[in-house]
Design an enzyme around this catalytic site. Structure first.
Site, PDB file in Angstrom:
ATOM      1  N   GLU A   1      -6.437   4.630   8.129  1.00 27.43           N
ATOM      2  CA  GLU A   1      -6.237   6.056   7.845  1.00 27.43           C
ATOM      3  C   GLU A   1      -7.465   6.653   7.179  1.00 27.43           C
ATOM      4  O   GLU A   1      -7.795   7.824   7.407  1.00 27.43           O
ATOM      5  CB  GLU A   1      -4.978   6.237   6.993  1.00 27.43           C
ATOM      6  CG  GLU A   1      -3.711   5.964   7.799  1.00 27.43           C
ATOM      7  CD  GLU A   1      -2.525   5.524   6.978  1.00 27.43           C
ATOM      8  OE1 GLU A   1      -1.490   5.231   7.589  1.00 27.43           O
ATOM      9  OE2 GLU A   1      -2.630   5.460   5.732  1.00 27.43           O
TER      10      GLU A   1
ATOM     11  N   GLU B   1      -5.148  -5.048  10.603  1.00 22.06           N
ATOM     12  CA  GLU B   1      -4.111  -4.051  10.844  1.00 22.06           C
ATOM     13  C   GLU B   1      -4.376  -3.330  12.167  1.00 22.06           C
ATOM     14  O   GLU B   1      -5.188  -2.405  12.220  1.00 22.06           O
ATOM     15  CB  GLU B   1      -4.079  -3.015   9.719  1.00 22.06           C
ATOM     16  CG  GLU B   1      -3.605  -3.561   8.389  1.00 22.06           C
ATOM     17  CD  GLU B   1      -3.143  -2.438   7.474  1.00 22.06           C
ATOM     18  OE1 GLU B   1      -2.028  -2.525   6.959  1.00 22.06           O
ATOM     19  OE2 GLU B   1      -3.906  -1.475   7.284  1.00 22.06           O
TER      20      GLU B   1
ATOM     21  N   GLY C   1       3.200  -1.205   4.126  1.00 21.97           N
ATOM     22  CA  GLY C   1       3.286   0.203   3.756  1.00 21.97           C
ATOM     23  C   GLY C   1       4.670   0.588   3.281  1.00 21.97           C
ATOM     24  O   GLY C   1       5.067   0.309   2.152  1.00 21.97           O
ATOM     25  N   GLY C   2       5.463   1.203   4.175  1.00 18.26           N
ATOM     26  CA  GLY C   2       6.755   1.761   3.809  1.00 18.26           C
ATOM     27  C   GLY C   2       7.711   0.792   3.143  1.00 18.26           C
ATOM     28  O   GLY C   2       8.454   1.162   2.226  1.00 18.26           O
TER      29      GLY C   2
ATOM     30  N   GLY D   1       2.864   2.146  10.923  1.00 20.25           N
ATOM     31  CA  GLY D   1       3.796   3.252  10.773  1.00 20.25           C
ATOM     32  C   GLY D   1       4.432   3.716  12.070  1.00 20.25           C
ATOM     33  O   GLY D   1       5.089   4.747  12.112  1.00 20.25           O
TER      34      GLY D   1
ATOM     35  N   ASN E   1       0.862  -1.183   0.000  1.00 18.63           N
ATOM     36  CA  ASN E   1       0.000   0.000   0.000  1.00 18.63           C
ATOM     37  C   ASN E   1       0.898   1.233   0.000  1.00 18.63           C
ATOM     38  O   ASN E   1       1.539   1.542   0.998  1.00 18.63           O
ATOM     39  CB  ASN E   1      -0.905  -0.018   1.239  1.00 18.63           C
ATOM     40  CG  ASN E   1      -1.774   1.214   1.346  1.00 18.63           C
ATOM     41  OD1 ASN E   1      -1.954   1.946   0.369  1.00 18.63           O
ATOM     42  ND2 ASN E   1      -2.318   1.453   2.532  1.00 18.63           N
ATOM     43  N   TRP E   2       0.933   1.950  -1.121  1.00 22.52           N
ATOM     44  CA  TRP E   2       1.851   3.083  -1.262  1.00 22.52           C
ATOM     45  C   TRP E   2       1.364   4.352  -0.584  1.00 22.52           C
ATOM     46  O   TRP E   2       2.117   5.309  -0.441  1.00 22.52           O
ATOM     47  CB  TRP E   2       2.102   3.365  -2.750  1.00 22.52           C
ATOM     48  CG  TRP E   2       2.911   2.318  -3.430  1.00 22.52           C
ATOM     49  CD1 TRP E   2       3.466   1.194  -2.867  1.00 22.52           C
ATOM     50  CD2 TRP E   2       3.275   2.276  -4.817  1.00 22.52           C
ATOM     51  NE1 TRP E   2       4.151   0.454  -3.805  1.00 22.52           N
ATOM     52  CE2 TRP E   2       4.039   1.105  -5.019  1.00 22.52           C
ATOM     53  CE3 TRP E   2       3.004   3.108  -5.900  1.00 22.52           C
ATOM     54  CZ2 TRP E   2       4.548   0.762  -6.270  1.00 22.52           C
ATOM     55  CZ3 TRP E   2       3.519   2.765  -7.146  1.00 22.52           C
ATOM     56  CH2 TRP E   2       4.283   1.608  -7.325  1.00 22.52           C
ATOM     57  N   LYS E   3       0.089   4.383  -0.207  1.00 18.37           N
ATOM     58  CA  LYS E   3      -0.474   5.573   0.441  1.00 18.37           C
ATOM     59  C   LYS E   3      -0.198   6.818  -0.424  1.00 18.37           C
ATOM     60  O   LYS E   3      -0.294   6.744  -1.638  1.00 18.37           O
ATOM     61  CB  LYS E   3       0.066   5.694   1.869  1.00 18.37           C
ATOM     62  CG  LYS E   3      -0.149   4.403   2.681  1.00 18.37           C
ATOM     63  CD  LYS E   3       0.215   4.525   4.119  1.00 18.37           C
ATOM     64  CE  LYS E   3      -0.032   3.202   4.829  1.00 18.37           C
ATOM     65  NZ  LYS E   3       0.246   3.292   6.279  1.00 18.37           N
TER      66      LYS E   3
ATOM     67  N   SER F   1       3.654  -2.303  10.407  1.00 23.21           N
ATOM     68  CA  SER F   1       5.114  -2.314  10.589  1.00 23.21           C
ATOM     69  C   SER F   1       5.734  -3.658  10.174  1.00 23.21           C
ATOM     70  O   SER F   1       6.636  -4.172  10.840  1.00 23.21           O
ATOM     71  CB  SER F   1       5.483  -1.970  12.036  1.00 23.21           C
ATOM     72  OG  SER F   1       5.069  -0.659  12.351  1.00 23.21           O
TER      73      SER F   1
ATOM     74  N   HIS G   1      -9.158   1.102   5.175  1.00 21.55           N
ATOM     75  CA  HIS G   1      -7.870   1.264   5.853  1.00 21.55           C
ATOM     76  C   HIS G   1      -8.039   2.223   7.024  1.00 21.55           C
ATOM     77  O   HIS G   1      -8.830   3.164   6.970  1.00 21.55           O
ATOM     78  CB  HIS G   1      -6.824   1.801   4.867  1.00 21.55           C
ATOM     79  CG  HIS G   1      -5.436   1.754   5.430  1.00 21.55           C
ATOM     80  ND1 HIS G   1      -4.957   2.731   6.270  1.00 21.55           N
ATOM     81  CD2 HIS G   1      -4.433   0.847   5.270  1.00 21.55           C
ATOM     82  CE1 HIS G   1      -3.713   2.432   6.611  1.00 21.55           C
ATOM     83  NE2 HIS G   1      -3.375   1.302   6.024  1.00 21.55           N
TER      84      HIS G   1
END
Length: 253
Positions: free
Chosen positions: A100, A170, A237-238, A176, A10-12, A216, A98
């Protein structure tokens, strides 16, 4: 029959179109899809709306998902993107719910339900995210929160359509933050989610549905999570933003 493993990035709000295209080229040069096929792993990414078309065009073999989708086909919904718009550029996967989106855009489980029903009706696959906040976790409410998100989010989704849905657990407190839910916590909650699916849709559906862990996830811990019986993959994510770390994640599955 054993369930496939699934690695979804997921690149957000990251990667310009040019950066997204470079990622696709790196994926091809690093033979990530060949590695994924050899391991029996489904591999996908969820770019920004602006990058979707180019990623779909340049990343043959990757599942390409939108990060959200509106429940209406058209209308006065500024900044939103609809199923027909996604269909036009060949997208048939979407992340929904998600944390966020739930936090910043008021995506309640009921709103998620409307989106999910619209998507599956149109033949889309959905990665539906569930999970609790730190306060809810500390108060021992994890399973109550997850149960509400599953029961409401999947309300009136048919037994036939549940096959189009992937669940991603999640815990909000680990996204994050560098804080990880232990593999034991991930397994406990993912096992609970599978039991809820069994009650709603039966043993066969529960045995087939893919349940991912996210929060994470890094190359050095993904293997431990995916050793768990009820953890079928990871929503990352990251660590999915660079082909090198994405490759490490894949190799460590």
């Amino acid at each position: 029959m054993a369930r496939k493993k699934f690695l979804m990035g997921n690149w957000k709000m990251n990667h310009t179109i040019a950066e997204a295209i470079r990622f696709c080229e790196d994926v091809k040069n690093d033979s990530l899809l060949k590695i994924a096929r050899s391991k029996g792993v489904l591999l996908g990414v969820a770019p920004s709306f602006l990058s979707l078309q180019q990623v779909k065009r340049h990343a043959h073999g990757l599942i390409v998902a939108s990060q959200d989708c509106h429940y209406e086909d058209h209308g006065a919904y500024t900044s939103s993107v609809s199923v027909p718009m996604l269909n036009e550029i060949g997208i048939n996967w979407s992340i929904i719910g998600h944390s966020e989106r739930r936090t910043y855009d008021n995506d309640t489980s009921f709103v998620c339900n409307r989106k999910i029903k619209t998507l599956v009706k149109n033949g889309f696959h959905v990665v539906y995210c569930v999970g609790e906040t730190l306060k809810e976790y500390e108060e021992g409410l994890t399973k109550d929160i997850v149960k509400e998100q599953i029961l409401v989010g999947l309300m009136n989704v048919s037994k036939e359509d549940i096959s189009k849905i992937v669940i991603a657990y999640e815990p909000v407190w680990s996204i994050g933050t560098g804080k990880n839910a232990s593999s034991e916590i991930a397994e406990d909650v993912c096992s609970y989610i599978r039991s809820l699916i069994e009650k709603l849709y039966g043993k066969v559906a529960a045995s087939k549905i893919l349940i991912l862990y996210g929060g994470s996830v890094k190359p050095n811990n993904i293997h431990e999570y995916l050793l768990q019986e009820n953890v079928d993959g990871a929503l990352v994510g990251g660590a999915s933003l660079k082909s090198e770390s994405f490759k490490e994640l894949l190799e460590n599955i």
